[in-house]
Design an enzyme around this catalytic site. Structure first.
Site, PDB file in Angstrom:
ATOM      1  N   SER A   9       0.845  -1.198   0.000  1.00 51.93           N
ATOM      2  CA  SER A   9       0.000   0.000   0.000  1.00 51.93           C
ATOM      3  C   SER A   9       0.871   1.235   0.000  1.00 51.93           C
ATOM      4  CB  SER A   9      -0.911   0.025   1.227  1.00 51.93           C
ATOM      5  OG  SER A   9      -1.506   1.311   1.306  1.00 51.93           O
ATOM      6  N   HIS A  34      -0.894  -1.626  -4.157  1.00 53.78           N
ATOM      7  CA  HIS A  34      -2.238  -1.298  -3.663  1.00 53.78           C
ATOM      8  C   HIS A  34      -2.351   0.223  -3.633  1.00 53.78           C
ATOM      9  CE1 HIS A  34      -5.856  -2.116  -1.200  1.00 53.78           C
ATOM     10  NE2 HIS A  34      -5.505  -1.041  -0.509  1.00 53.78           N
ATOM     11  N   ASP A  36      -4.595   3.370  -2.804  1.00 52.70           N
ATOM     12  CA  ASP A  36      -5.726   3.787  -1.972  1.00 52.70           C
ATOM     13  C   ASP A  36      -6.302   5.123  -2.407  1.00 52.70           C
ATOM     14  OD1 ASP A  36      -6.039   1.740   0.085  1.00 52.70           O
ATOM     15  OD2 ASP A  36      -4.002   2.286   0.687  1.00 52.70           O
ATOM     16  N   MET A  38      -9.088   7.982  -1.917  1.00 54.36           N
ATOM     17  CA  MET A  38     -10.027   8.500  -0.905  1.00 54.36           C
ATOM     18  C   MET A  38     -10.592   9.829  -1.376  1.00 54.36           C
ATOM     19  SD  MET A  38      -7.932   7.700   2.575  1.00 54.36           S
ATOM     20  CE  MET A  38      -6.971   6.178   2.772  1.00 54.36           C
ATOM     21  N   HIS A  67      -8.025   0.661  -4.720  1.00 51.78           N
ATOM     22  CA  HIS A  67      -8.975   0.475  -3.615  1.00 51.78           C
ATOM     23  C   HIS A  67      -9.759   1.778  -3.498  1.00 51.78           C
ATOM     24  CE1 HIS A  67      -9.529  -0.182   1.024  1.00 51.78           C
ATOM     25  NE2 HIS A  67     -10.669  -0.235   0.372  1.00 51.78           N
ATOM     26  N   MET A  69     -12.023   4.059  -1.987  1.00 55.97           N
ATOM     27  CA  MET A  69     -12.748   4.469  -0.774  1.00 55.97           C
ATOM     28  C   MET A  69     -13.473   5.768  -1.091  1.00 55.97           C
ATOM     29  SD  MET A  69      -9.777   3.366   1.872  1.00 55.97           S
ATOM     30  CE  MET A  69      -8.559   3.437   0.582  1.00 55.97           C
ATOM     31  N   MET A 138     -11.621  -5.261   5.362  1.00 59.84           N
ATOM     32  CA  MET A 138     -10.889  -4.213   6.071  1.00 59.84           C
ATOM     33  C   MET A 138     -10.656  -4.677   7.510  1.00 59.84           C
ATOM     34  SD  MET A 138     -10.376  -1.931   3.823  1.00 59.84           S
ATOM     35  CE  MET A 138      -9.455  -0.874   4.948  1.00 59.84           C
ATOM     36  N   ASP A 176      -6.796  -5.845   4.754  1.00 56.75           N
ATOM     37  CA  ASP A 176      -6.203  -4.523   4.588  1.00 56.75           C
ATOM     38  C   ASP A 176      -6.319  -3.729   5.888  1.00 56.75           C
ATOM     39  OD1 ASP A 176      -5.199  -2.168   3.573  1.00 56.75           O
ATOM     40  OD2 ASP A 176      -6.928  -1.726   2.293  1.00 56.75           O
TER      41      ASP A 176
HETATM   42  C1  DX5 Z   1      -6.668   2.241   4.873  1.00 57.10           C
HETATM   43  C2  DX5 Z   1      -6.140   1.765   3.548  1.00 57.10           C
HETATM   44  C3  DX5 Z   1      -5.038   0.797   3.679  1.00 57.10           C
HETATM   45  C4  DX5 Z   1      -3.843   1.383   4.386  1.00 57.10           C
HETATM   46  C5  DX5 Z   1      -3.221   0.328   5.193  1.00 57.10           C
HETATM   47  O1  DX5 Z   1      -7.779   3.032   4.680  1.00 57.10           O
HETATM   48  O2  DX5 Z   1      -7.151   1.151   2.789  1.00 57.10           O
HETATM   49  O3  DX5 Z   1      -4.670   0.208   2.457  1.00 57.10           O
HETATM   50  O4  DX5 Z   1      -2.873   1.912   3.538  1.00 57.10           O
HETATM   51  O5  DX5 Z   1      -2.193   0.914   5.909  1.00 57.10           O
HETATM   52  P1  DX5 Z   1      -1.497   0.163   7.102  1.00 57.10           P
HETATM   53  O6  DX5 Z   1      -0.889  -1.081   6.536  1.00 57.10           O
HETATM   54  O7  DX5 Z   1      -0.516   1.157   7.571  1.00 57.10           O
HETATM   55  O8  DX5 Z   1      -2.570  -0.144   8.123  1.00 57.10           O
HETATM   56 ZN    ZN Z   2      -6.478  -0.027   1.055  1.00 54.05          ZN
END
Ligand code: DX5
Ligand code: ZN
Length: 221
Positions: A9, A34, A36, A38, A67, A69, A138, A176
């Site tokens: 990630s 990965h 992310d 948002m 991913h 979000m 999650m 995740d």
């Molecule tokens: C959280 C993300 C994850 C995040 C995980 O909202 O979807 O992918 O990057 O980070 P760590 O491994 O630091 O918990």
């Molecule tokens: Zn993620």
């Protein structure tokens, strides 16, 4: 236990050196990037979108999983497909017409995946398992890197992995959030095949290579 896949990630990468950190994940032996996304609505944070994905596409051969979000993920399917995403993971909590969305993702040439927040029941995707290539559970509340793993998700993971195994489904089961040495071992023992790790690998005191090596040995079949 089967061998796990490790997905890096890049939320925890150094954004001023994103290309370098993506390349570092690849040379450390990660299996996937990965990414992310948002939107400040579905989760209380903002990150990056398709142009940034396109920029890293050219510097890695690894598959990239977006991913999402975000609210209304359908709006971004075409842009992410053109940018070169391989998997497009939507949240069940943000998607009104799951089947329609999965079809659109596949038609755009990507693999559809679905993510569930920690307190979302497996029942919400039971009828969707025929249409997805990946289910992501999650193990933190989405929105931020570096949070603490929620062990209460493990019974749900175990049930999902069991269903996928007994029904012989081609569905990748991922976790995740908060994945580090100890929690990776627990998640793998409960049937996770893909371990997504951000701070666990990018903020590892001995560096990325050591982190990936540790995760592999902790979860070796
Ligand atoms: C959280 C993300 C994850 C995040 C995980 O909202 O979807 O992918 O990057 O980070 P760590 O491994 O630091 O918990
Ligand atoms: Zn993620």
């Amino acid at each position: 236990m089967t061998d796990v896949r490790i997905s890096a990630s890049i939320l925890s990468a150094d954004f001023a050196n994103l290309g370098r950190d993506v390349a570092a994940a690849e040379s450390a032996g990660c299996d996937e990037i990965h990414f992310d996304v948002m939107d400040g609505h579905f989760v209380p944070n903002l990150t990056f979108g398709a142009p940034v994905l396109q920029a890293i596409r050219s510097i890695t051969k690894l598959p990239i999983a977006a991913h999402m979000m975000v609210e209304r993920p359908d709006l971004y399917i075409e842009a992410f497909a053109s940018a070169g995403a391989n998997t497009f993971i939507v949240h069940v909590e943000a998607t009104r017409h799951l089947h329609r969305t999965f079809e659109a993702i596949r038609a755009a040439g990507m693999k559809p995946g679905v993510a569930l927040n920690p307190a979302t029941s497996l029942a919400t995707i039971e009828a969707a398992l025929d249409y997805v290539d990946a289910v992501l559970l999650m193990t933190v509340n989405p929105g931020f890197g570096g949070q603490k793993f929620i062990p209460g998700v493990m019974p749900k993971l175990k049930r999902l992995a069991e269903t996928v195994r007994t029904e012989k489904r081609q569905v990748d089961v991922g976790v995740d959030g908060g994945i580090k040495l100890d929690t990776a071992r627990i998640a793998a023992a409960n049937g996770a095949r893909t371990l997504i790790s951000g701070s666990g690998i990018y903020a590892h005191p001995q560096g990325l290579q050591a982190a990936v090596r540790e995760l592999r040995s902790a979860t070796a079949a």
